[in-house]
Design a protein around this motif. Sequence first.
Motif, PDB file in Angstrom:
ATOM      1  N   UNK A  44      -2.098 -10.270   8.092  1.00 10.08           N
ATOM      2  CA  UNK A  44      -1.160  -9.700   7.333  1.00 10.08           C
ATOM      3  C   UNK A  44       0.350 -10.047   7.371  1.00 10.08           C
ATOM      4  N   UNK A  45       0.477 -10.274   8.762  1.00  6.13           N
ATOM      5  CA  UNK A  45       1.706 -10.348   9.227  1.00  6.13           C
ATOM      6  C   UNK A  45       2.709  -8.549   8.744  1.00  6.13           C
ATOM      7  N   UNK A  46       1.950  -7.873   9.353  1.00 11.65           N
ATOM      8  CA  UNK A  46       2.634  -6.603   9.249  1.00 11.65           C
ATOM      9  C   UNK A  46       2.200  -5.600  10.648  1.00 11.65           C
ATOM     10  N   UNK A  47       3.116  -4.813  11.242  1.00 12.74           N
ATOM     11  CA  UNK A  47       2.449  -3.601  11.707  1.00 12.74           C
ATOM     12  C   UNK A  47       0.974  -2.390  11.503  1.00 12.74           C
ATOM     13  N   UNK A  48       0.496  -2.617  13.376  1.00 14.13           N
ATOM     14  CA  UNK A  48      -1.161  -1.758  12.017  1.00 14.13           C
ATOM     15  C   UNK A  48      -0.480  -0.870  11.277  1.00 14.13           C
ATOM     16  N   UNK A  49       0.752  -0.107  11.850  1.00 13.58           N
ATOM     17  CA  UNK A  49       1.017   1.257  11.210  1.00 13.58           C
ATOM     18  C   UNK A  49       0.817   1.427   9.832  1.00 13.58           C
ATOM     19  N   UNK A  50       1.355   0.024   9.011  1.00 12.49           N
ATOM     20  CA  UNK A  50       1.439  -0.205   8.218  1.00 12.49           C
ATOM     21  C   UNK A  50       0.141  -0.535   6.627  1.00 12.49           C
ATOM     22  N   UNK A  51      -0.919  -0.491   7.939  1.00 14.48           N
ATOM     23  CA  UNK A  51      -1.834  -0.677   6.615  1.00 14.48           C
ATOM     24  C   UNK A  51      -2.865   0.886   6.578  1.00 14.48           C
ATOM     25  N   UNK A  52      -3.032   0.807   5.018  1.00 14.98           N
ATOM     26  CA  UNK A  52      -3.507   1.700   4.352  1.00 14.98           C
ATOM     27  C   UNK A  52      -4.818   1.530   4.282  1.00 14.98           C
ATOM     28  N   UNK A  53      -6.082   1.671   4.801  1.00 15.63           N
ATOM     29  CA  UNK A  53      -7.380   1.429   4.399  1.00 15.63           C
ATOM     30  C   UNK A  53      -7.717   2.089   2.829  1.00 15.63           C
ATOM     31  N   UNK A  54      -8.082   1.435   2.179  1.00 19.88           N
ATOM     32  CA  UNK A  54      -9.022   2.174   0.586  1.00 19.88           C
ATOM     33  C   UNK A  54      -9.936   2.138   0.268  1.00 19.88           C
ATOM     34  N   UNK A  55     -10.779   2.061  -0.320  1.00 20.17           N
ATOM     35  CA  UNK A  55     -11.818   1.416  -1.164  1.00 20.17           C
ATOM     36  C   UNK A  55     -12.315   0.379  -2.089  1.00 20.17           C
ATOM     37  N   UNK A  56     -10.916  -0.029  -2.135  1.00 20.41           N
ATOM     38  CA  UNK A  56     -11.343  -1.504  -3.055  1.00 20.41           C
ATOM     39  C   UNK A  56      -9.649  -2.175  -2.901  1.00 20.41           C
ATOM     40  N   UNK A  57      -9.483  -3.661  -3.820  1.00 20.12           N
ATOM     41  CA  UNK A  57      -8.614  -3.637  -4.112  1.00 20.12           C
ATOM     42  C   UNK A  57      -7.870  -2.741  -5.283  1.00 20.12           C
ATOM     43  N   UNK A  58      -8.575  -2.088  -5.843  1.00 17.25           N
ATOM     44  CA  UNK A  58      -8.392  -1.974  -7.371  1.00 17.25           C
ATOM     45  C   UNK A  58      -6.768  -0.886  -7.341  1.00 17.25           C
ATOM     46  N   UNK A  59      -7.936   0.350  -5.777  1.00 18.20           N
ATOM     47  CA  UNK A  59      -7.483   1.668  -5.370  1.00 18.20           C
ATOM     48  C   UNK A  59      -5.878   0.945  -4.767  1.00 18.20           C
ATOM     49  N   UNK A  60      -5.611   0.287  -4.692  1.00 19.72           N
ATOM     50  CA  UNK A  60      -4.852  -0.258  -3.639  1.00 19.72           C
ATOM     51  C   UNK A  60      -3.608  -0.595  -4.650  1.00 19.72           C
ATOM     52  N   UNK A  61      -4.264  -1.300  -5.830  1.00 15.01           N
ATOM     53  CA  UNK A  61      -2.931  -1.077  -6.557  1.00 15.01           C
ATOM     54  C   UNK A  61      -2.434  -0.130  -6.972  1.00 15.01           C
ATOM     55  N   UNK A  62      -3.290   0.848  -7.038  1.00  9.22           N
ATOM     56  CA  UNK A  62      -3.374   2.300  -8.311  1.00  9.22           C
ATOM     57  C   UNK A  62      -2.112   3.090  -7.467  1.00  9.22           C
TER      58      UNK A  62
END
Length: 380
Positions: A58-76
């Motif tokens: 994704x071209x970001x730092x690992x600390x910038x990745x927040x795991x979620x349950x799905x894309x829908x949750x990430x959008x919300x």
Amino acid sequence: MGLIYLDYNATTPVKPAVLEALLPFYRQQFGNPSSIHWAGRQVRGAVEEARERVAALAGCEPVEVVFTSCGTEADNMAIKGVAAARRGEGNHIITSRVEHPAVINTCLALEQQGYDITWLEVDRHGLPALDELAAAITGRTLLISLMFANNETGTLSPVQEIASLAAERRVCFHCDAVQAFGKVPVNVREMGIGLAAISGHKLGAPKGVGALLVRTGTKLHPLLNGGSQERNRRAGTENVAGIVAFGKACELAGAGLADEAQRLATLRDRLERGVSERIPHTRVNGHPTERLPNTSNISFRDVAADSLLLNLDIAGVAVSSGSACASGTLKPSHVLAAMDLDPVYARGSVRFSLGAESTEEDVDRVLALLPPLVERLRNS
Ligand SMILES: Cc1ncc(COP(=O)(O)O)c(C=O)c1O
């Protein structure tokens, strides 16, 4: 005759190497990554390694990745999180009419709560005009939410230009990159994206894992209240096996991205050329060049998409329709309607989306099936 799956934008089969990587995390390495004992430590390392793999693609730092349950949750999380964190600074959000329901319905929910939403119109390729976007930004604008690639047509947005505009006007930019991630380069740092939603099951990981990429410094309220997982951004015990699988899928996608994109584009072009040569009154929807390499949304004039889909299904071919049947009338999808596609074409729109296991034989079989089928449906 074998089954043919051409609905990779809906979901993908788990890649064999991904399955192999995740299985130990259901039995041998079952610990909770928050536990400090050996069982927890075993899996904490695996989660962090997966985070690094996702960040690398994704071209970001690992600390910038927040795991979620799905894309829908990430959008919300992105939209509601920014809206809540910056409530005192304004109440305006800009999005478009062709977003995924995960964005549209989240914005509608905020509209109900008193936020002011601008719904940008799109052109016939499905893109909003940048000057209209610029004109819509006010001193009260908190967020711009525009997708990277459209899930129905594959049209790619000018993400970098949108990001520059957002930066110039000091507005946060959320990009729903669920369909693009793993298919085309997505580099949030280089592209200037503030928040990006991604999802594992679109690139060969299982369903039930996604992530929100949150650039450092972004003000965001969490959606879930609970433990301090994901640096207080997303409470809840991590889906360790899913996260490990997502990391592995990112590693695989990154290693073969350019070659796979080329292979899929060749297959897609073969499909589109074959359809236009063999069947009159068809058209390909979406941008002619700025499009995902795997996605082909084709309209068959004077055909009902659901009948075509059903008949293809009977022949063992899984595709998806761009139309939804609402109270007996076939309504074109909100995406095609926003693109102002002629209804005689729009109601006969089918999405073919190719992926890792798609072959030339699959495409040729579909090309052999379609002409008599379309002719029969047109004459019925
Ligand atoms: C563009 C886009 N955004 C969001 C989503 C939702 O992702 P998920 O199925 O992981 O919730 C999808 C899924 O199809 C999508 O295509």
